[in-house]
Design a protein around this motif. Structure first.
Motif, PDB file in Angstrom:
ATOM      1  N   ASN A 140       0.834  -1.201   0.000  1.00  0.00           N
ATOM      2  CA  ASN A 140       0.000   0.000   0.000  1.00  0.00           C
ATOM      3  C   ASN A 140       0.871   1.254   0.000  1.00  0.00           C
ATOM      4  N   ILE A 141       1.905   1.264   0.827  1.00  0.00           N
ATOM      5  CA  ILE A 141       2.797   2.421   0.927  1.00  0.00           C
ATOM      6  C   ILE A 141       3.515   2.653  -0.395  1.00  0.00           C
ATOM      7  N   THR A 142       3.999   1.582  -0.995  1.00  0.00           N
ATOM      8  CA  THR A 142       4.703   1.686  -2.276  1.00  0.00           C
ATOM      9  C   THR A 142       3.780   2.216  -3.363  1.00  0.00           C
ATOM     10  N   ASP A 143       2.561   1.695  -3.417  1.00  0.00           N
ATOM     11  CA  ASP A 143       1.596   2.131  -4.431  1.00  0.00           C
ATOM     12  C   ASP A 143       1.232   3.606  -4.233  1.00  0.00           C
ATOM     13  N   TYR A 144       1.027   3.995  -2.991  1.00  0.00           N
ATOM     14  CA  TYR A 144       0.677   5.388  -2.680  1.00  0.00           C
ATOM     15  C   TYR A 144       1.768   6.338  -3.149  1.00  0.00           C
ATOM     16  N   ARG A 145       2.974   6.018  -2.836  1.00  0.00           N
ATOM     17  CA  ARG A 145       4.091   6.885  -3.229  1.00  0.00           C
ATOM     18  C   ARG A 145       4.232   6.950  -4.749  1.00  0.00           C
ATOM     19  N   ARG A 146       4.079   5.810  -5.417  1.00  0.00           N
ATOM     20  CA  ARG A 146       4.223   5.782  -6.873  1.00  0.00           C
ATOM     21  C   ARG A 146       3.113   6.580  -7.548  1.00  0.00           C
ATOM     22  N   GLU A 147       1.882   6.444  -7.069  1.00  0.00           N
ATOM     23  CA  GLU A 147       0.749   7.093  -7.736  1.00  0.00           C
ATOM     24  C   GLU A 147       0.615   8.575  -7.408  1.00  0.00           C
ATOM     25  N   THR A 148       1.071   8.993  -6.225  1.00  0.00           N
ATOM     26  CA  THR A 148       0.909  10.395  -5.831  1.00  0.00           C
ATOM     27  C   THR A 148       2.184  11.214  -5.982  1.00  0.00           C
ATOM     28  N   GLY A 149       3.333  10.561  -6.024  1.00  0.00           N
ATOM     29  CA  GLY A 149       4.595  11.292  -6.070  1.00  0.00           C
ATOM     30  C   GLY A 149       4.975  11.900  -4.735  1.00  0.00           C
ATOM     31  N   SER A 150       4.268  11.526  -3.670  1.00  0.00           N
ATOM     32  CA  SER A 150       4.537  12.077  -2.343  1.00  0.00           C
ATOM     33  C   SER A 150       5.867  11.568  -1.799  1.00  0.00           C
ATOM     34  N   THR A 151       6.395  12.320  -0.864  1.00  0.00           N
ATOM     35  CA  THR A 151       7.573  11.889  -0.115  1.00  0.00           C
ATOM     36  C   THR A 151       7.100  11.028   1.049  1.00  0.00           C
ATOM     37  N   VAL A 152       7.767   9.899   1.266  1.00  0.00           N
ATOM     38  CA  VAL A 152       7.366   8.977   2.331  1.00  0.00           C
ATOM     39  C   VAL A 152       8.571   8.674   3.215  1.00  0.00           C
ATOM     40  N   LEU A 153       8.362   8.802   4.536  1.00  0.00           N
ATOM     41  CA  LEU A 153       9.370   8.422   5.517  1.00  0.00           C
ATOM     42  C   LEU A 153       8.814   7.254   6.323  1.00  0.00           C
ATOM     43  N   LEU A 154       9.544   6.164   6.322  1.00  0.00           N
ATOM     44  CA  LEU A 154       9.136   4.951   7.024  1.00  0.00           C
ATOM     45  C   LEU A 154      10.063   4.748   8.213  1.00  0.00           C
ATOM     46  N   VAL A 155       9.522   4.894   9.421  1.00  0.00           N
ATOM     47  CA  VAL A 155      10.303   4.658  10.632  1.00  0.00           C
ATOM     48  C   VAL A 155      10.158   3.183  10.989  1.00  0.00           C
ATOM     49  N   THR A 156      11.277   2.478  11.092  1.00  0.00           N
ATOM     50  CA  THR A 156      11.184   1.043  11.332  1.00  0.00           C
ATOM     51  C   THR A 156      12.446   0.518  11.989  1.00  0.00           C
ATOM     52  N   HIS A 157      12.312  -0.567  12.710  1.00  0.00           N
ATOM     53  CA  HIS A 157      13.486  -1.285  13.204  1.00  0.00           C
ATOM     54  C   HIS A 157      13.708  -2.536  12.357  1.00  0.00           C
ATOM     55  N   SER A 158      12.800  -2.768  11.375  1.00  0.00           N
ATOM     56  CA  SER A 158      12.876  -3.964  10.533  1.00  0.00           C
ATOM     57  C   SER A 158      13.738  -3.689   9.309  1.00  0.00           C
ATOM     58  N   MET A 159      14.892  -4.304   9.264  1.00  0.00           N
ATOM     59  CA  MET A 159      15.769  -4.141   8.115  1.00  0.00           C
ATOM     60  C   MET A 159      15.151  -4.754   6.851  1.00  0.00           C
ATOM     61  N   ASP A 160      14.367  -5.816   7.042  1.00  0.00           N
ATOM     62  CA  ASP A 160      13.737  -6.440   5.877  1.00  0.00           C
ATOM     63  C   ASP A 160      12.702  -5.516   5.254  1.00  0.00           C
TER      64      ASP A 160
END
Length: 288
Positions: A187-207
């Protein structure tokens, strides 16, 4: 490259002047560019979430400045208020913040606060629901009746509906099963691709970071320890492990194979790249 967010020497101290005083972040200077998908990673207590809460004005710095579109977001009360529509923040476990009677009302809460017309609000609700996989058949249901994964999607949709220039998600896959995690990341990938928005993902998951991010910023003890492409960052495995961080499973497997003499490229950090490399080796092995 268009800079959306810039921080200069950002510093925040909790419980200043008390025996519990702790510097959470110190001297953070970074630039985030339009359209980037950046993973901000670090061990618990590294300062990554504190840093993010400065970017839309939830926390005020003890030192330094945050600029969004070139404007100091703390210059005036109006600037601080306005930035919360430009930089949308989805907290960890956002489903705990659902409070409206229906899914539709929850998603529309942000756009209503922006004083938009009913038609514009409706358009944004349906658009955000589409991006997060929330079916319109759920619109009149209570959010409290939904599954954990559905609640997470509704909460994320509520922020997306404001159409922020920058979307920040703090541990969006926390507590979800593998299928739920994969769905949210898609969902996050699709949102960024379709809107051109900047996305910051805070995570401890390297995968998670390896799967979707084009840039990684690694926090350690309140400072930026690394900032680069996934290939650059994951090539420093021993340093990451020394910070208490894991490496992507695919990178760890590839490293173990190299230790046994298997010749694999250094750029392996996703399952797809590992699969391609191993199949490539198999194609070169004579068949009996």
């Amino acid at each position: 490259m268009d800079t959306v967010i810039r921080t200069e020497n950002l510093t925040h101290v909790y419980s200043r002047g008390t025996p519990f005083e702790k510097t959470a972040i110190s001297g953070i200077s970074v630039e985030i560019h339009a359209g980037e998908l950046v993973a901000v990673i670090g061990h618990t207590g590294s300062g990554k979430s504190t840093f993010m809460q400065h970017l839309n004005g939830l926390l005020r710095p003890d030192g330094g400045t945050v600029y969004v579109d070139g404007e100091d977001i703390f210059a005036t009360k109006e600037a601080t208020r306005d930035v919360r529509f430009k930089v949308g923040l989805v907290f960890q476990y956002p489903e705990y913040q659902l409070f409206e009677e229906t899914v539709y009302k929850d998603i529309s809460f942000g756009p209503k606060n922006m004083k938009l017309s009913e038609a514009e609000i409706d358009e944004r609700v349906r658009e955000a629901a589409h991006f997060t996989g929330v079916g319109e058949e759920l619109f009149e249901r209570s959010p409290l009746e939904l599954s954990g994964g559905q609640k997470r999607r509704v909460a994320i949709a509520g922020v997306m509906a404001m159409r922020p220039r920058v979307l920040i998600l703090d541990e969006p896959t926390a507590g979800l099963d593998p299928a739920g995690c994969a769905g949210i990341l898609q969902n996050i990938t699709d949102y960024r691709r379709e809107t051109g928005s900047t996305v910051l993902l805070v995570t401890h998951s390297m995968d998670d970071a390896a799967k979707i991010a084009g840039r990684l910023i690694v926090f350690h003890e309140g400072s930026v320890a690394m900032d680069g492409t996934p290939e650059e960052v994951f090539s420093r495995q021993q340093e990451l492990i020394g910070m208490g961080l894991d490496v992507p499973q695919s990178a760890a497997i590839a490293d173990a194979l190299r230790a046994r003499g298997v010749k694999l490229p250094k750029s392996i950090y996703t399952l797809d790249s590992l699969r391609e490399a191993v199949l490539g080796l198999a194609e070169g092995v004579p068949q009996c």
